[in-house]
Structures are given as C-alpha cells and as structure tokens.
Design a protein around this motif. Structure first.
Motif, PDB file in Angstrom:
ATOM      1  N   ILE A  71       0.849  -1.201   0.000  1.00  0.00           N
ATOM      2  CA  ILE A  71       0.000   0.000   0.000  1.00  0.00           C
ATOM      3  C   ILE A  71       0.882   1.248   0.000  1.00  0.00           C
ATOM      4  O   ILE A  71       1.661   1.471   0.936  1.00  0.00           O
ATOM      5  N   LEU A  72       0.758   2.049  -1.043  1.00  0.00           N
ATOM      6  CA  LEU A  72       1.490   3.316  -1.095  1.00  0.00           C
ATOM      7  C   LEU A  72       0.706   4.361  -0.317  1.00  0.00           C
ATOM      8  O   LEU A  72      -0.465   4.641  -0.642  1.00  0.00           O
ATOM      9  N   CYS A  73       1.339   4.939   0.695  1.00  0.00           N
ATOM     10  CA  CYS A  73       0.685   5.963   1.516  1.00  0.00           C
ATOM     11  C   CYS A  73       1.529   7.234   1.477  1.00  0.00           C
ATOM     12  O   CYS A  73       1.849   7.822   2.523  1.00  0.00           O
ATOM     13  N   ILE A  95      -0.930  -7.824  -4.511  1.00  0.00           N
ATOM     14  CA  ILE A  95      -1.884  -6.740  -4.759  1.00  0.00           C
ATOM     15  C   ILE A  95      -1.169  -5.430  -4.438  1.00  0.00           C
ATOM     16  O   ILE A  95      -0.608  -5.270  -3.346  1.00  0.00           O
ATOM     17  N   VAL A  96      -1.168  -4.516  -5.391  1.00  0.00           N
ATOM     18  CA  VAL A  96      -0.552  -3.195  -5.192  1.00  0.00           C
ATOM     19  C   VAL A  96      -1.674  -2.166  -5.193  1.00  0.00           C
ATOM     20  O   VAL A  96      -2.465  -2.101  -6.138  1.00  0.00           O
ATOM     21  N   THR A  97      -1.733  -1.373  -4.139  1.00  0.00           N
ATOM     22  CA  THR A  97      -2.776  -0.356  -4.038  1.00  0.00           C
ATOM     23  C   THR A  97      -2.182   0.913  -3.442  1.00  0.00           C
ATOM     24  O   THR A  97      -0.979   0.977  -3.153  1.00  0.00           O
ATOM     25  N   ASP A  98      -3.026   1.924  -3.239  1.00  0.00           N
ATOM     26  CA  ASP A  98      -2.547   3.187  -2.665  1.00  0.00           C
ATOM     27  C   ASP A  98      -3.708   3.836  -1.924  1.00  0.00           C
ATOM     28  O   ASP A  98      -4.826   3.286  -1.933  1.00  0.00           O
ATOM     29  N   VAL A  99      -3.428   4.987  -1.294  1.00  0.00           N
ATOM     30  CA  VAL A  99      -4.504   5.684  -0.575  1.00  0.00           C
ATOM     31  C   VAL A  99      -4.637   7.126  -1.074  1.00  0.00           C
ATOM     32  O   VAL A  99      -5.242   7.963  -0.413  1.00  0.00           O
ATOM     33  N   GLY A 100      -4.032   7.420  -2.218  1.00  0.00           N
ATOM     34  CA  GLY A 100      -3.977   8.801  -2.707  1.00  0.00           C
ATOM     35  C   GLY A 100      -5.343   9.431  -2.902  1.00  0.00           C
ATOM     36  O   GLY A 100      -6.297   8.772  -3.328  1.00  0.00           O
ATOM     37  N   SER A 101      -5.414  10.729  -2.664  1.00  0.00           N
ATOM     38  CA  SER A 101      -6.684  11.449  -2.747  1.00  0.00           C
ATOM     39  C   SER A 101      -7.114  11.729  -4.184  1.00  0.00           C
ATOM     40  O   SER A 101      -8.205  12.244  -4.411  1.00  0.00           O
ATOM     41  N   LYS A 103      -7.161   9.850  -8.158  1.00  0.00           N
ATOM     42  CA  LYS A 103      -6.982   8.507  -8.700  1.00  0.00           C
ATOM     43  C   LYS A 103      -6.473   8.469 -10.152  1.00  0.00           C
ATOM     44  O   LYS A 103      -5.608   7.676 -10.477  1.00  0.00           O
ATOM     45  N   GLY A 104      -7.004   9.332 -11.033  1.00  0.00           N
ATOM     46  CA  GLY A 104      -6.582   9.278 -12.438  1.00  0.00           C
ATOM     47  C   GLY A 104      -5.083   9.462 -12.574  1.00  0.00           C
ATOM     48  O   GLY A 104      -4.394   8.701 -13.264  1.00  0.00           O
ATOM     49  N   SER A 105      -4.541  10.443 -11.889  1.00  0.00           N
ATOM     50  CA  SER A 105      -3.107  10.729 -11.982  1.00  0.00           C
ATOM     51  C   SER A 105      -2.272   9.585 -11.406  1.00  0.00           C
ATOM     52  O   SER A 105      -1.229   9.232 -11.961  1.00  0.00           O
ATOM     53  N   VAL A 106      -2.739   8.978 -10.314  1.00  0.00           N
ATOM     54  CA  VAL A 106      -1.993   7.858  -9.712  1.00  0.00           C
ATOM     55  C   VAL A 106      -1.916   6.697 -10.703  1.00  0.00           C
ATOM     56  O   VAL A 106      -0.862   6.078 -10.869  1.00  0.00           O
ATOM     57  N   VAL A 107      -3.025   6.438 -11.403  1.00  0.00           N
ATOM     58  CA  VAL A 107      -3.022   5.364 -12.411  1.00  0.00           C
ATOM     59  C   VAL A 107      -2.015   5.693 -13.512  1.00  0.00           C
ATOM     60  O   VAL A 107      -1.200   4.856 -13.903  1.00  0.00           O
ATOM     61  N   ARG A 108      -2.058   6.935 -14.002  1.00  0.00           N
ATOM     62  CA  ARG A 108      -1.139   7.313 -15.090  1.00  0.00           C
ATOM     63  C   ARG A 108       0.311   7.257 -14.629  1.00  0.00           C
ATOM     64  O   ARG A 108       1.209   6.899 -15.395  1.00  0.00           O
ATOM     65  N   GLN A 109       0.565   7.581 -13.370  1.00  0.00           N
ATOM     66  CA  GLN A 109       1.945   7.550 -12.863  1.00  0.00           C
ATOM     67  C   GLN A 109       2.456   6.132 -12.637  1.00  0.00           C
ATOM     68  O   GLN A 109       3.619   5.840 -12.874  1.00  0.00           O
ATOM     69  N   MET A 110       1.575   5.249 -12.148  1.00  0.00           N
ATOM     70  CA  MET A 110       2.058   3.928 -11.703  1.00  0.00           C
ATOM     71  C   MET A 110       1.946   2.828 -12.746  1.00  0.00           C
ATOM     72  O   MET A 110       2.846   2.000 -12.876  1.00  0.00           O
ATOM     73  N   ARG A 111       0.803   2.783 -13.427  1.00  0.00           N
ATOM     74  CA  ARG A 111       0.512   1.661 -14.334  1.00  0.00           C
ATOM     75  C   ARG A 111       1.669   1.325 -15.289  1.00  0.00           C
ATOM     76  O   ARG A 111       2.035   0.144 -15.423  1.00  0.00           O
ATOM     77  N   PHE A 120      -3.021  -4.453  -9.741  1.00  0.00           N
ATOM     78  CA  PHE A 120      -2.999  -3.033  -9.364  1.00  0.00           C
ATOM     79  C   PHE A 120      -4.437  -2.556  -9.186  1.00  0.00           C
ATOM     80  O   PHE A 120      -5.218  -2.531 -10.151  1.00  0.00           O
ATOM     81  N   ILE A 121      -4.786  -2.204  -7.953  1.00  0.00           N
ATOM     82  CA  ILE A 121      -6.154  -1.750  -7.645  1.00  0.00           C
ATOM     83  C   ILE A 121      -6.046  -0.450  -6.840  1.00  0.00           C
ATOM     84  O   ILE A 121      -5.857  -0.483  -5.617  1.00  0.00           O
ATOM     85  N   PRO A 122      -6.143   0.694  -7.501  1.00  0.00           N
ATOM     86  CA  PRO A 122      -6.015   1.969  -6.777  1.00  0.00           C
ATOM     87  C   PRO A 122      -7.137   2.140  -5.747  1.00  0.00           C
ATOM     88  O   PRO A 122      -8.238   1.612  -5.937  1.00  0.00           O
ATOM     89  N   GLY A 123      -6.832   2.874  -4.687  1.00  0.00           N
ATOM     90  CA  GLY A 123      -7.838   3.065  -3.634  1.00  0.00           C
ATOM     91  C   GLY A 123      -7.716   4.427  -2.975  1.00  0.00           C
ATOM     92  O   GLY A 123      -6.702   5.121  -3.124  1.00  0.00           O
ATOM     93  N   HIS A 124      -8.780   4.792  -2.258  1.00  0.00           N
ATOM     94  CA  HIS A 124      -8.765   6.065  -1.513  1.00  0.00           C
ATOM     95  C   HIS A 124      -9.721   5.970  -0.329  1.00  0.00           C
ATOM     96  O   HIS A 124     -10.942   6.037  -0.505  1.00  0.00           O
ATOM     97  N   PRO A 125      -9.176   5.813   0.885  1.00  0.00           N
ATOM     98  CA  PRO A 125     -10.052   5.870   2.054  1.00  0.00           C
ATOM     99  C   PRO A 125     -10.451   7.329   2.308  1.00  0.00           C
ATOM    100  O   PRO A 125      -9.578   8.188   2.460  1.00  0.00           O
ATOM    101  N   VAL A 126     -11.751   7.584   2.319  1.00  0.00           N
ATOM    102  CA  VAL A 126     -12.197   8.968   2.526  1.00  0.00           C
ATOM    103  C   VAL A 126     -12.270   9.198   4.036  1.00  0.00           C
ATOM    104  O   VAL A 126     -13.341   9.234   4.632  1.00  0.00           O
TER     105      VAL A 126
END
Ligand code: NAP
Length: 306
Positions: A71-73, A95-101, A103-111, A120-126
C-alpha cells in the motif's frame, strides 16, 4: 481474532494514513507481518518507537520483497517514483494499491511501471484529519468511513474481493467506481472545500484593515472551522491540486457562478432566494449526520470553551 487475510503487508510512507493502516491491521489481526518504508529517517525512528511494524526500510524496494499486499501511503506526486523503485521487487500475484486522494493521476503515474504479474487496484479511504506523520495515526480512523476502489475493467475480481475484505476488516465501507468519476466526486466533496478554506484564511491573513491578532482573537465558529481545514498538510494538498487539475477547475467554475449569484441576491436584497438556499443546505448537513458521517453535537462536538 480472524485468520489473517494476508501474510506480509508492505506500507510505503508511514504518515497519518500509513500508520493508521499499520495500527488497524495489527489490532484486527488482518496480516501476519508488516514491513514499513519511508524516506524520512525521523519517521522511521518514530515508527520503531511506536512498534508499528516488524521491519523498517529506508528503501521501498526492500520493504515490498515477498509482500502479498503493498500500500502506497505517500503524497500523490511521489507515486511514480515509488512505482519505478518497487517494480522489480514485487512478488508475482501481489496486490498493489494506494490511498492517494486523486486517482486518475496515480493510475497514469504507476501503471506503466508495474509488472503484469501484480494486481494493481487503486484506492482512496475517505478518512483523514488535518494532522500528519506517524504519531497522527490511529487504528479507528477508517471505522464507518468509505473507502473507494477504482479497479479498471482488466482487474481480477478475486484480488478486488481480497482488498475489499482488508478495508472492511479495518472497519470501512467499500465502494468501487471509475478513477475519473472518483476525481470529480472528490473535487466537490473535498478538494474545492479545502481550496475555499485555504483561500478565506489567506484572505483574512492579508487584510490590511484588520490585524492578524484581531482575526485570531475574534475568530467566530465559521472562521475557526475553516482554519482547521486550512491547517492540513501543505505537501499533500499541493499535490492534490496539481494532480486533479481538470476536475477542480470544472467544479471551481460552477462554484464561482453560484457565488456571483449569491452576491447578486445580497446586493438586491433578495431575501427569499437566500432563505431558500440556506434551507436546502441545512438539509444536506442533516443528511450527512443521518448517514453517520458526522456528529450532531453543536460546534462539531468541541467541548465548551475549547
Ligand atoms: P503524511 O502523514 O505526510 O505521510 C506521508 C509519508 O510518506 C511521510 O512520512 C513522508 O515523509 C513519506 N514519503 C514521502 N515521499 C516518500 C517516498 N517517495 N517514499 C517513501 N516515503 C515517502 O501524509 P498522509 O496524510 O498519510 O497522506 C498520504 C496519502 O494519503 C496522500 O496521497 C494523501 O492524498 C492521502 N490521503 C490523505 C488523507 C488525509 O486526510 N491526510 C485522507 C485520505 C487520503 P516526509 O514527511 O519526510 O516527506
């Protein structure tokens, strides 16, 4: 205690989010081992003192070795560097995920940097506070909050289900949506409200006719609530606005038009229009309380005089 959902969890960035996940995963017995990576030696030292993990690493590449869940935090703008660094050391099937606020940019940066053999399953705990760093986290941060996952159409349903189980284990409710929709929804519910808070507190600080000590001394409830939001981490929020540019500009356009309309109602004494809007907005607040996302206590539950 339940059977752990993952053997090894790697957390990259042990700030508010990372340390809350570490604490929650430990308390709930969701994983067997936790590896922690952070570029800040001070934060690693605090993580050790707080016993947040089983191993501590200056480099994220070493932390992710053998990890089933990564999990990238880190701030949104750091995701590409971390993805590049960890890519070669990721375990097949992890499983690689993150908590970034954002999402589109995180996908473009990491994928582009992640190997095809990981999920790869991006995530964001609100869920968050205006505090940062390893001491700011707490195990209950995610309880009864929403965690949004933004898997794309190629994502493996079993991996999505496993990650959903992890967030539910931390007490969160989970919803999935596209990355673009996430960024638009969060622009209106979180990003633009933060921008408004930063703006009004900045304006008050710059007002020449009112001294800064008067602003602090006479800060009424409304202004004080804005200062809490405007005290949020500058690095995190700089990155949010730089990386969710389009959705924020879109929502800001709507906001500006509505503000001009309000200005006109005040100028022309249009009392009914003002009253109607304030009645509608009150219903939204009641709805949020009704959904258990806020307390009905007066003054946000602050104790008298605090
Ligand atoms: P934080 O408390 O500042 O923690 C971030 C940690 O990551 C810090 O220890 C930071 O060290 C470290 N870091 C920065 N770059 C790194 C890198 N390249 N490799 C390893 N570690 C690195 O921030 P946070 O509030 O937990 O936020 C983390 C993420 O969660 C952000 O993407 C944010 O958008 C998201 N989020 C935050 C909230 C919230 O309310 N705070 C809510 C939901 C989601 P330094 O301090 O030395 O840079």
């Amino acid at each position: 205690m339940i059977e752990p959902l993952f053997d090894k969890l790697a957390i990259v960035g042990i700030g508010l989010q990372g340390s809350s996940i570490a604490r929650g995963a430990r308390v709930k017995g969701l994983v067997r081992r936790i590896a922690i990576a952070d570029t800040s030696p001070d934060h690693l030292e605090r993580a050790e003192a707080l016993a947040l993990g089983d191993s501590l690493h200056a480099g994220a590449d070493a932390a992710v070795e053998d990890a089933d869940l990564v999990i990238l935090c880190v701030p949104v703008g750091a995701c590409e560097d971390v993805a590049k660094l960890i890519a070669r050391d990721l375990k097949p099937g992890a499983i690689v995920t993150d908590v970034g606020s954002v999402k589109g940019s995180v996908v473009r940066q990491m994928r582009p940097h992640l190997p095809g053999h990981v999920h790869f399953i991006p995530g964001h705990p609100v869920a968050g506070t205006e505090y940062s760093g390893p001491d700011a986290g707490f195990a209950e941060l995610f309880e009864n909050r929403w965690c949004i996952l933004t898997p794309d159409e190629t994502a493996d349903p079993t991996a999505i289900a496993r990650l959903t189980g992890f967030w539910r284990g931390l007490g969160a409710n989970v919803e999935t949506m596209t990355a673009d929709h996430h960024d638009l929804v969060l622009a209106i519910t979180s990003h633009v409200p933060h921008l408004i808070a930063y703006n009004i507190v900045g304006t008050a600080a710059d007002l020449e006719e009112v001294t800064q000590s008067e602003v602090m001394k006479f800060s009424a409830g409304g202004f004080r609530d804005f200062t809490r939001i405007a005290a949020s981490d500058p690095t995190m929020w700089r990155d949010v606005f730089l990386h969710n540019k389009e959705a924020v500009i879109e929502v800001l356009g709507r906001f500006t038009e509505d503000l001009i309309a309000l200005q006109r109602h005040i100028r022309w004494g249009e009392a009914d229009e003002l009253f109607d809007l304030f009645t509608r907005t009150r219903a939204i607040r009641r709805g949020i309380i009704g959904m258990g996302q806020e307390t009905p206590a007066p003054d946000f539950g602050r104790r008298k005089g605090s």
